[in-house]
Write a protein that holds these residues in place. Structure first.
Motif, PDB file in Angstrom:
ATOM      1  N   TRP A  34       7.957  27.950  24.793  1.00 10.48           N
ATOM      2  CA  TRP A  34       8.271  26.288  24.893  1.00 10.48           C
ATOM      3  C   TRP A  34       9.233  25.962  25.468  1.00 10.48           C
ATOM      4  CZ3 TRP A  34       3.509  24.075  24.920  1.00 10.48           C
ATOM      5  CH2 TRP A  34       2.444  24.492  24.577  1.00 10.48           C
ATOM      6  N   ARG A  35      10.520  26.731  25.191  1.00  5.67           N
ATOM      7  CA  ARG A  35      11.605  26.113  25.474  1.00  5.67           C
ATOM      8  C   ARG A  35      12.054  26.212  27.078  1.00  5.67           C
ATOM      9  NH1 ARG A  35      14.991  30.191  22.211  1.00  5.67           N
ATOM     10  NH2 ARG A  35      13.002  31.405  22.595  1.00  5.67           N
ATOM     11  N   GLY A  36      11.302  27.082  27.488  1.00  3.19           N
ATOM     12  CA  GLY A  36      11.537  27.286  29.146  1.00  3.19           C
ATOM     13  C   GLY A  36      10.484  26.206  30.103  1.00  3.19           C
ATOM     14  N   ALA A  37       9.774  25.506  29.045  1.00  4.73           N
ATOM     15  CA  ALA A  37       8.796  24.416  29.898  1.00  4.73           C
ATOM     16  C   ALA A  37       9.612  23.587  30.716  1.00  4.73           C
ATOM     17  CB  ALA A  37       8.061  23.660  28.713  1.00  4.73           C
ATOM     18  N   MET A  38      10.569  23.066  30.364  1.00  2.29           N
ATOM     19  CA  MET A  38      11.589  22.172  30.987  1.00  2.29           C
ATOM     20  C   MET A  38      11.718  22.538  32.426  1.00  2.29           C
ATOM     21  SD  MET A  38      14.430  19.693  29.441  1.00  2.29           S
ATOM     22  CE  MET A  38      16.136  20.435  30.181  1.00  2.29           C
ATOM     23  N   ALA A  40      10.332  25.178  33.852  1.00  4.96           N
ATOM     24  CA  ALA A  40       9.271  25.970  34.683  1.00  4.96           C
ATOM     25  C   ALA A  40       7.745  25.132  34.117  1.00  4.96           C
ATOM     26  CB  ALA A  40       9.540  27.192  34.676  1.00  4.96           C
ATOM     27  N   PRO A  41       7.788  23.723  34.379  1.00  7.22           N
ATOM     28  CA  PRO A  41       6.643  23.338  33.678  1.00  7.22           C
ATOM     29  C   PRO A  41       5.297  24.005  34.421  1.00  7.22           C
ATOM     30  CG  PRO A  41       7.620  21.724  35.188  1.00  7.22           C
ATOM     31  CD  PRO A  41       8.688  23.086  34.900  1.00  7.22           C
ATOM     32  N   ARG A  42       5.300  24.370  35.642  1.00 10.57           N
ATOM     33  CA  ARG A  42       4.042  25.094  36.173  1.00 10.57           C
ATOM     34  C   ARG A  42       3.740  26.258  35.402  1.00 10.57           C
ATOM     35  NH1 ARG A  42       2.950  24.165  42.537  1.00 10.57           N
ATOM     36  NH2 ARG A  42       2.207  22.019  42.308  1.00 10.57           N
ATOM     37  N   THR A  43       4.845  27.005  35.319  1.00 10.94           N
ATOM     38  CA  THR A  43       4.600  28.245  34.658  1.00 10.94           C
ATOM     39  C   THR A  43       3.879  28.223  33.305  1.00 10.94           C
ATOM     40  OG1 THR A  43       6.508  29.211  35.874  1.00 10.94           O
ATOM     41  CG2 THR A  43       5.804  30.461  33.863  1.00 10.94           C
ATOM     42  N   LEU A  44       4.577  27.239  32.435  1.00 11.89           N
ATOM     43  CA  LEU A  44       4.031  26.771  31.195  1.00 11.89           C
ATOM     44  C   LEU A  44       2.684  26.694  31.243  1.00 11.89           C
ATOM     45  CD1 LEU A  44       4.468  26.955  28.259  1.00 11.89           C
ATOM     46  CD2 LEU A  44       5.281  24.498  28.395  1.00 11.89           C
ATOM     47  N   ALA A  45       2.171  25.595  32.250  1.00 11.87           N
ATOM     48  CA  ALA A  45       0.686  25.093  32.143  1.00 11.87           C
ATOM     49  C   ALA A  45       0.074  26.397  32.431  1.00 11.87           C
ATOM     50  CB  ALA A  45       0.750  23.868  33.328  1.00 11.87           C
ATOM     51  N   SER A  46       0.234  27.123  33.381  1.00 13.89           N
ATOM     52  CA  SER A  46      -0.284  28.241  33.787  1.00 13.89           C
ATOM     53  C   SER A  46      -0.413  29.212  32.584  1.00 13.89           C
ATOM     54  CB  SER A  46       0.401  29.098  35.013  1.00 13.89           C
ATOM     55  OG  SER A  46      -0.231  30.055  35.643  1.00 13.89           O
ATOM     56  N   ALA A  47       0.605  29.457  31.787  1.00 14.86           N
ATOM     57  CA  ALA A  47       0.497  30.404  30.768  1.00 14.86           C
ATOM     58  C   ALA A  47      -0.548  29.706  29.572  1.00 14.86           C
ATOM     59  CB  ALA A  47       1.827  30.352  30.103  1.00 14.86           C
TER      60      ALA A  47
END
Length: 149
Positions: A34-38, A40-47
């Motif tokens: 969740w820390r990387g969401a800021m 790489a939001p697309r990567t987090l949404a994809s995950a």
């Protein structure tokens, strides 16, 4: 809060399988970065989508397979996530008590011992749609029993 959500589900007579799927989703979401969401939001949404597809059952695993093989239809990051998810996918195993109950219902018997001399508790394999268990019939023949989810 997950405890409050589960309590609400149980209070409203939601089937136990729905509660189990909610727990699977929660567990999967806790494992995300969740820390990387800021950054790489697309990567987090994809995950997150990958976790949902994996956790929600057979139909969603099939949808994940379609996305993984549709690079012209879905965003590249989602295709990569689905491919990665499928590569490390080990379908959730249905507990033996449920397997035994399904077999008894389908064969209209009281106990698996009526038909099987033995039935392995651990599945030989588990996939998105079914799992298989080894067994021995009362007459001694070895069989494989496919249990569809």
């Amino acid at each position: 809060d997950i405890v409050r959500c589960v309590w609400m589900l149980l209070r409203h007579d939601v089937p136990p399988v729905a509660v189990a799927r909610a727990r699977d989703v929660y567990t999967g979401m806790r494992g995300l970065d969740w820390r990387g969401a800021m950054w790489a939001p697309r990567t987090l949404a994809s995950a997150m989508t990958g976790v949902l597809l994996d956790s929600l059952g057979a139909s969603f695993v099939k949808l994940s397979q379609v996305i993984a093989h549709s690079p012209m239809v879905a965003p590249a990051v989602l295709v990569r996530t689905c491919k990665s998810s499928l590569a490390q996918c080990s379908a959730p195993v249905v507990p033996y008590d449920e397997v035994e109950s399904l077999i008894c219902d389908q064969l209209q018997i009281e106990s698996v011992e009526e038909v099987f001399q033995s039935l392995e508790r651990a599945p030989l394999a588990s996939a998105s749609i079914a799992q298989v268990h080894g067994g021995t019939l009362r007459d001694g023949r070895r069989v494989v029993v496919k249990v569809v989810r």
